[in-house]
Scaffold this motif. Structure first.
Motif, short mmCIF file in Angstrom:
data_model
loop_
_atom_site.label_atom_id
_atom_site.label_comp_id
_atom_site.label_asym_id
_atom_site.label_seq_id
_atom_site.Cartn_x
_atom_site.Cartn_y
_atom_site.Cartn_z
N ASN A 106 -6.58 2.34 -3.58
CA ASN A 106 -7.58 1.28 -3.41
C ASN A 106 -7.97 0.67 -4.75
O ASN A 106 -8.17 -0.55 -4.86
CB ASN A 106 -8.82 1.83 -2.71
N PRO B 249 -7.63 -5.68 -0.83
CA PRO B 249 -6.74 -5.55 0.31
C PRO B 249 -6.05 -6.83 0.71
O PRO B 249 -4.96 -6.81 1.27
CB PRO B 249 -7.67 -5.03 1.42
N ARG C 117 0.84 -1.21 0.00
CA ARG C 117 0.00 0.00 0.00
C ARG C 117 0.87 1.25 0.00
O ARG C 117 0.59 2.23 -0.71
CB ARG C 117 -0.94 -0.01 1.21
#
Length: 298
Positions: free
Chosen positions: A286, A295, A116
């Protein structure tokens, strides 16, 4: 004098029927804030109460939320039969305990998944293809997963080993020469109050940005970092607490589902880097994760 506090909601039918204990971090304001967030989310039939260190050994049939690494370690040592849910703890501390005691030891991880963070850098620098990572010989293995994942997003990474404190800046200079940005991980041996100023100044002078390792470092001079907001961490913790009361076990440790992005506008202006707004950066990260499985791929 230790200030004890509790937040509890009593339903119209009477006192709460379930109890969760909070082993605090020692930061009263932080502990109160997390306790309030938890109480709001676990429901009126559950009391969220503080517990002193010398009372941990007496807990039976109730989960303990341990806030921070020190509280987690103390709770585990004081009561090896208690169900313990760590908050504001990192994966490298908790994972081995959770593997040995599944269902009894769990956590809502505080550190941001490196993939991320890398994608946060990619969104800010869309043409970035190379990512540099600093590591010590003992921590280098922690980056194998993210190195494998980067290729799926048009990037490649390389780990540069810092074998001693004297090697930090020379190794950093080599890393900055390779990568389009430096991906900073939660490695206290490299990123700490004693070194961070030198790392950030060296990167700035070479027109390179630093992504991560946390929201606090953005204030010090990193360009950006993803972070999990406290309400998101508390919501996942409340889900775990309710799961424990339903079947007697805690789910496996996990990262929160929601992340935001903090940026340092002054650093961006100094380096002539146009920044999307924070919400747009988080949304684009995202989207990239969703393209490859969401995720869970972190």
């Amino acid at each position: 004098m230790i200030l004890l506090f509790f937040v509890t909601v009593v339903s119209a039918a009477g006192a709460p029927s379930r109890t969760v204990y909070v082993a605090g971090s020692g930061n009263t304001a932080l502990d109160q804030h997390l306790t309030k967030l938890l109480q709001q989310r676990v429901g009126e039939n559950t009391a969220v109460l503080p517990i002193a260190e010398n009372e941990l050994s007496s807990i039976k049939d109730a989960p303990v939320v341990a806030v921070g690494p020190s509280a987690f370690s103390k709770a585990r040592q004081a009561n090896r039969s208690a169900a313990i849910l760590g908050m504001l703890v990192e994966e490298d501390l908790v994972s081995r305990f959770a593997e040995r005691s599944p269902g009894q030891i769990s956590a809502v991880y505080y550190n941001v998944p490196l993939l991320r963070q890398a994608l946060t850098g990619k969104v800010i620098l869309p043409h970035a293809t190379k990512v540099s990572i600093l590591a010590t010989p003992t921590s280098a293995g922690l980056y194998e997963a993210v190195l494998d994942q980067l290729s799926g997003y048009g990037m490649q990474g390389r780990v540069f080993l810092v074998e001693s404190s004297d090697d930090l800046i020379p190794t950093l200079i080599r890393a900055l020469g390779y990568g389009d940005f430096l991906l900073a991980a939660s490695d206290d041996a490299i990123y700490n109050p004693r070194t961070i100023k030198h790392i950030l100044l060296t990167a700035y002078r070479r027109n390179r940005i630093v992504i991560g390792p946390s929201q606090a470092y953005v204030k010090a001079g990193s360009l950006a970092s993803s972070y999990a907001p406290f309400p998101a961490m508390a919501s996942l913790a409340a889900d775990y607490i309710n799961a424990y009361f339903n079947d007697g076990t805690l789910p496996p440790p996990a990262y929160p589902e929601q992340y935001r992005v903090e940026v340092n506008d002054q650093v961006a202006r100094s380096l002539n880097i146009p920044l999307p707004d924070r919400e747009e950066i988080a949304g684009l990260v995202n989207e990239k994760l969703a393209e490859t499985g969401g995720p869970d791929n972190e």
